[in-house]
Write an enzyme that holds these catalytic residues in place. Structure first.
Site, PDB file in Angstrom:
ATOM      1  N   ALA A 114       0.861  -1.203   0.000  1.00  0.00           N
ATOM      2  CA  ALA A 114       0.000   0.000   0.000  1.00  0.00           C
ATOM      3  C   ALA A 114       0.890   1.242   0.000  1.00  0.00           C
ATOM      4  O   ALA A 114       0.631   2.218  -0.712  1.00  0.00           O
ATOM      5  CB  ALA A 114      -0.909  -0.018   1.227  1.00  0.00           C
ATOM      6  N   LYS A 128      -1.465  -8.506  -7.613  1.00  0.00           N
ATOM      7  CA  LYS A 128      -1.258  -9.894  -8.015  1.00  0.00           C
ATOM      8  C   LYS A 128      -1.063 -10.751  -6.776  1.00  0.00           C
ATOM      9  O   LYS A 128      -0.616 -10.192  -5.765  1.00  0.00           O
ATOM     10  CB  LYS A 128      -0.073 -10.036  -8.974  1.00  0.00           C
ATOM     11  CG  LYS A 128       1.237  -9.305  -8.594  1.00  0.00           C
ATOM     12  CD  LYS A 128       1.894  -9.511  -7.277  1.00  0.00           C
ATOM     13  CE  LYS A 128       2.358 -10.860  -6.896  1.00  0.00           C
ATOM     14  NZ  LYS A 128       3.058 -10.863  -5.555  1.00  0.00           N
TER      15      LYS A 128
HETATM   16  N1  LIG Z   1       3.602  -5.808  -6.844  1.00  0.00           N
HETATM   17  C1  LIG Z   1       4.530  -6.139  -5.970  1.00  0.00           C
HETATM   18  O1  LIG Z   1       5.741  -5.974  -6.189  1.00  0.00           O
HETATM   19  C2  LIG Z   1       4.128  -6.705  -4.673  1.00  0.00           C
HETATM   20  C3  LIG Z   1       5.059  -6.782  -3.629  1.00  0.00           C
HETATM   21  C4  LIG Z   1       4.637  -7.243  -2.403  1.00  0.00           C
HETATM   22  C5  LIG Z   1       3.324  -7.659  -2.262  1.00  0.00           C
HETATM   23  N2  LIG Z   1       2.446  -7.626  -3.298  1.00  0.00           N
HETATM   24  C6  LIG Z   1       1.052  -8.075  -3.147  1.00  0.00           C
HETATM   25  O2  LIG Z   1       0.374  -7.153  -2.302  1.00  0.00           O
HETATM   26  C7  LIG Z   1      -0.509  -7.860  -1.434  1.00  0.00           C
HETATM   27  C8  LIG Z   1      -0.225  -7.368  -0.021  1.00  0.00           C
HETATM   28  O3  LIG Z   1       1.112  -7.628   0.302  1.00  0.00           O
HETATM   29  P1  LIG Z   1       1.896  -6.807   1.446  1.00  0.00           P
HETATM   30  O4  LIG Z   1       3.287  -7.274   1.387  1.00  0.00           O
HETATM   31  O5  LIG Z   1       1.592  -5.382   1.343  1.00  0.00           O
HETATM   32  O6  LIG Z   1       1.188  -7.429   2.749  1.00  0.00           O
HETATM   33  P2  LIG Z   1       1.152  -6.813   4.216  1.00  0.00           P
HETATM   34  O7  LIG Z   1       2.307  -5.901   4.438  1.00  0.00           O
HETATM   35  O8  LIG Z   1       0.934  -7.963   5.129  1.00  0.00           O
HETATM   36  O9  LIG Z   1      -0.156  -5.892   4.210  1.00  0.00           O
HETATM   37  C9  LIG Z   1      -1.444  -6.408   3.932  1.00  0.00           C
HETATM   38  C10 LIG Z   1      -2.478  -5.460   4.514  1.00  0.00           C
HETATM   39  O10 LIG Z   1      -3.770  -6.035   4.235  1.00  0.00           O
HETATM   40  C11 LIG Z   1      -4.659  -5.781   5.314  1.00  0.00           C
HETATM   41  N3  LIG Z   1      -5.293  -7.068   5.659  1.00  0.00           N
HETATM   42  C12 LIG Z   1      -6.563  -7.399   5.425  1.00  0.00           C
HETATM   43  N4  LIG Z   1      -6.829  -8.625   5.836  1.00  0.00           N
HETATM   44  C13 LIG Z   1      -5.698  -9.114   6.376  1.00  0.00           C
HETATM   45  C14 LIG Z   1      -5.357 -10.340   7.004  1.00  0.00           C
HETATM   46  N5  LIG Z   1      -6.231 -11.327   7.149  1.00  0.00           N
HETATM   47  N6  LIG Z   1      -4.088 -10.494   7.434  1.00  0.00           N
HETATM   48  C15 LIG Z   1      -3.183  -9.525   7.283  1.00  0.00           C
HETATM   49  N7  LIG Z   1      -3.461  -8.318   6.713  1.00  0.00           N
HETATM   50  C16 LIG Z   1      -4.708  -8.122   6.253  1.00  0.00           C
HETATM   51  C17 LIG Z   1      -3.851  -5.167   6.446  1.00  0.00           C
HETATM   52  O11 LIG Z   1      -4.222  -3.785   6.509  1.00  0.00           O
HETATM   53  P3  LIG Z   1      -5.356  -3.273   7.522  1.00  0.00           P
HETATM   54  O12 LIG Z   1      -5.502  -4.292   8.604  1.00  0.00           O
HETATM   55  O13 LIG Z   1      -4.830  -1.961   8.009  1.00  0.00           O
HETATM   56  O14 LIG Z   1      -6.606  -3.137   6.708  1.00  0.00           O
HETATM   57  C18 LIG Z   1      -2.389  -5.290   6.020  1.00  0.00           C
HETATM   58  O15 LIG Z   1      -1.642  -4.187   6.358  1.00  0.00           O
HETATM   59  C19 LIG Z   1      -0.266  -9.346  -1.657  1.00  0.00           C
HETATM   60  O16 LIG Z   1      -1.311  -9.913  -2.384  1.00  0.00           O
HETATM   61  C20 LIG Z   1       1.016  -9.414  -2.463  1.00  0.00           C
HETATM   62  O17 LIG Z   1       1.025 -10.444  -3.448  1.00  0.00           O
HETATM   63  C21 LIG Z   1       2.841  -7.137  -4.484  1.00  0.00           C
END
Ligand SMILES: NC(=O)c1ccc[n+]([C@@H]2O[C@H](COP(=O)([O-])OP(=O)(O)OC[C@H]3O[C@@H](n4cnc5c(N)ncnc54)[C@H](OP(=O)(O)O)[C@@H]3O)[C@@H](O)[C@H]2O)c1
Length: 332
Positions: A17, A98
């Site tokens: 995000a 993704k």
């Molecule tokens: N394009 C890229 O290069 C790239 C790189 C990394 C990740 N991604 C993708 O982005 C997505 C998120 O990855 P991320 O690394 O940002 O993950 P992250 O740091 O764990 O963040 C995920 C966010 O989703 C929310 N959330 C909602 N339901 C959740 C649950 N059951 N458990 C944990 N968090 C939950 C949380 O925000 P709130 O609780 O505040 O709502 C949390 O901060 C994934 O699908 C991943 O494949 C893409």
């Protein structure tokens, strides 16, 4: 469109995000407007950090807000379908990280919702949008490489956090290397070679029950072969090699964040290295492209079409079936 610029909302307050919010600063057609978290205090902190006014303590509220045009889904894979559908039901255009979702059934329901709401929907496969990839597509279309015969591509890294509850290793959050990392080489193979006619695969399933590393061997109707790899156990080369009858292209490390490639002519002296460093952090390219589609009234992207996202998910379902890797979402 009510404003000149697309007013973006983000669902989720994690790592990606933040990367997307940073990327929006480098777009010409978008502005970061609102953040939604499951926790209002977390949303307020995020809004303060990014100097925006609108913070929502639930995903429903942002989906229903009339101050947002498009929503970027930045939650774990296991929530992509639910969060995308909620947003589209609120009439929002959706750019979903993704993998598009966990399985084919979920992707079908997302596409069906986009049709019934008549809204733009796209998988956030950001690697397809940097300028270097436009050039690669030009080279492929113009026949610079001749007939493409093989592709090697890999994406492996060693996560510092090996928390079994975290999204990379937890089956409840659809963890594993395939959906997180393998999707990059698989999506690249799809872009270059289309739909495989045969898939072979090997995985190392770890203690939490998800694939910690995996290899994929795809073959195609004219005998083309792709050798692909994903790993959460070690850092791999993170490069792609596309070999054709007239020449080959190496997309240098980190090929999923493509900024440098080298063309080498077969049996010739022509070697050409092209560097196209990102302006911004790279997320701006997919956001800009999505914003242009939305401003033009389009409902899907020609660079990442919905049918291709669906086909890629079918391939990943097929791969998981070969490993007997079933997620809780598959049983719903
Ligand atoms: N394009 C890229 O290069 C790239 C790189 C990394 C990740 N991604 C993708 O982005 C997505 C998120 O990855 P991320 O690394 O940002 O993950 P992250 O740091 O764990 O963040 C995920 C966010 O989703 C929310 N959330 C909602 N339901 C959740 C649950 N059951 N458990 C944990 N968090 C939950 C949380 O925000 P709130 O609780 O505040 O709502 C949390 O901060 C994934 O699908 C991943 O494949 C893409």
């Amino acid at each position: 469109m009510k404003d000149e610029k697309i007013r973006w909302g983000i669902i989720g307050t994690g790592r990606i995000a933040r990367a997307f919010a940073e990327g929006l600063k480098f777009t010409t057609n978008g502005v970061f407007k609102a953040i939604a978290s499951r926790d209002y205090e977390r949303a307020k902190l995020f809004a303060k950090e990014w100097n925006i006014d609108l913070a929502f303590g639930s995903y429903q509220e942002i989906a229903g807000s009339d101050e947002v045009d498009a929503i970027y889904i930045a939650t774990p894979h296991s929530s992509h379908a639910e969060n995308s559908i909620l947003s589209m039901q609120g009439g929002k255009a959706v750019l979903c990280e993704k993998p598009f979702a966990v399985n084919t059934k979920e992707v079908e329901s997302m596409i069906s919702e986009s049709k019934s709401q008549n809204v733009l929907l796209m998988e956030g496969m950001w690697s397809r949008f940097p300028p270097l990839m436009d050039l690669l597509r030009d080279w492929l279309d113009s026949g610079k490489l001749g007939e493409v015969r093989t592709l090697h591509a890999d994406f492996g890294f060693l996560p510092k956090d090996r928390n079994p509850q975290g999204r990379l290793f937890n089956p409840e959050l659809a963890g594993g290397s395939l959906l997180d990392l393998g999707i990059y080489p698989i999506s690249l193979a799809s872009m270059i070679l289309g739909k495989p006619s045969r898939i072979e695969t090997i995985a190392n399933i770890g203690e939490t029950g998800v694939d910690e590393q995996a290899a994929f061997l795809f073959s195609y109707t004219k005998g083309e072969i792709a050798m692909l790899l994903s790993s959460l156990e070690c850092e791999t080369r993170q490069e792609a090699f596309i070999s054709g009858s007239l020449g080959n292209v190496r997309i240098h490390k980190q090929c999923w964040k493509p900024q440098k490639m080298t063309f080498t002519e077969t049996n010739g002296s022509n070697v050409d290295t092209i560097e196209m460093p990102f302006t911004g952090n790279g997320f701006n390219y997919e956001a800009e492209s999505f914003g242009n589609l939305l401003l033009d009234g389009k409902k899907e992207s020609p660079i990442m079409p919905l049918n291709e996202s669906l086909e890629i998910m079918r391939q990943m379902d097929q791969i998981r079936r070969k490993w007997n890797l079933v997620y809780p979402m598959d049983k719903q």
